[in-house]
Write a protein that holds these residues in place. Structure first.
Motif, PDB file in Angstrom:
ATOM      1  N   LYS A 181      42.158  33.444  42.264  1.00 51.04           N
ATOM      2  CA  LYS A 181      42.817  34.535  42.980  1.00 51.04           C
ATOM      3  C   LYS A 181      41.946  35.772  42.818  1.00 51.04           C
ATOM      4  O   LYS A 181      41.646  36.179  41.699  1.00 51.04           O
ATOM      5  N   LYS A 229      41.169  39.836  44.478  1.00 51.68           N
ATOM      6  CA  LYS A 229      41.574  40.952  45.335  1.00 51.68           C
ATOM      7  C   LYS A 229      40.348  41.799  45.614  1.00 51.68           C
ATOM      8  O   LYS A 229      39.562  42.071  44.713  1.00 51.68           O
ATOM      9  N   LYS A 230      40.186  42.184  46.870  1.00 52.85           N
ATOM     10  CA  LYS A 230      39.106  43.077  47.261  1.00 52.85           C
ATOM     11  C   LYS A 230      39.686  44.057  48.267  1.00 52.85           C
ATOM     12  O   LYS A 230      39.941  43.684  49.415  1.00 52.85           O
ATOM     13  N   ASN A 254      42.266  45.755  50.333  1.00 51.20           N
ATOM     14  CA  ASN A 254      43.582  45.310  50.816  1.00 51.20           C
ATOM     15  C   ASN A 254      43.654  43.798  51.008  1.00 51.20           C
ATOM     16  O   ASN A 254      44.678  43.283  51.436  1.00 51.20           O
ATOM     17  N   TRP A 255      42.587  43.088  50.722  1.00 52.55           N
ATOM     18  CA  TRP A 255      42.534  41.642  50.923  1.00 52.55           C
ATOM     19  C   TRP A 255      42.803  40.911  49.609  1.00 52.55           C
ATOM     20  O   TRP A 255      42.313  41.301  48.546  1.00 52.55           O
ATOM     21  N   THR A 256      43.553  39.829  49.689  1.00 46.94           N
ATOM     22  CA  THR A 256      43.781  38.930  48.554  1.00 46.94           C
ATOM     23  C   THR A 256      43.425  37.521  49.001  1.00 46.94           C
ATOM     24  O   THR A 256      43.868  37.063  50.054  1.00 46.94           O
ATOM     25  N   LYS A 305      43.447  33.532  47.718  1.00 51.15           N
ATOM     26  CA  LYS A 305      43.959  32.585  46.731  1.00 51.15           C
ATOM     27  C   LYS A 305      43.679  31.170  47.219  1.00 51.15           C
ATOM     28  O   LYS A 305      43.745  30.887  48.407  1.00 51.15           O
ATOM     29  N   THR A 333      47.060  43.382  52.976  1.00 52.74           N
ATOM     30  CA  THR A 333      48.197  44.255  52.700  1.00 52.74           C
ATOM     31  C   THR A 333      47.937  45.619  53.334  1.00 52.74           C
ATOM     32  O   THR A 333      46.916  46.241  53.044  1.00 52.74           O
TER      33      THR A 333
END
Length: 108
Positions: free
Chosen positions: A71, A73-74, A76-78, A80, A105
């Protein structure tokens, strides 16, 4: 399949000093229409590495199960993803699945 899991654990053993061990219990009850099917309970021992990757495995109600994933996060991007497999004494063959999820997000 057990050799593959053993290989993953051994190849990652140099990272085990940076790992965070955990135990997880997961219970699922599948439903078809109004009726529930048999319950499956997993008990897994795992390691979460500093690079956001993890590996876990252990017994379940009718066999064994294994999982490895990540998992990240970069902004607003996640991102998984995981690979999960199970070897059940109620089936003739090993089953596995690969899941990927990409989430954006809005906002901060």
């Amino acid at each position: 399949m057990q050799r593959f899991i053993f290989f993953l654990i051994i190849s990652g053993s140099s990272f085990l000093s940076k790992a965070n061990p955990y135990i997880e219990i997961k219970n699922s009850i599948p439903f078809i229409g109004k009726y529930s099917q048999s319950t499956v309970t997993h008990t897994r021992l795992g390691y979460k590495f500093d690079n956001n990757m993890y590996i876990e495995g252990g017994p379940m109600s009718h066999g064994k199960s294994y999982e490895a994933g990540y998992k990240f996060k970069k902004g607003n991007w996640t991102f998984k993803g995981k690979w999960e497999g199970s070897d059940s004494s109620q089936r003739e063959k090993f089953r596995s699945k690969l899941e990927t999820e990409i989430r954006y997000t809005f906002g901060e």
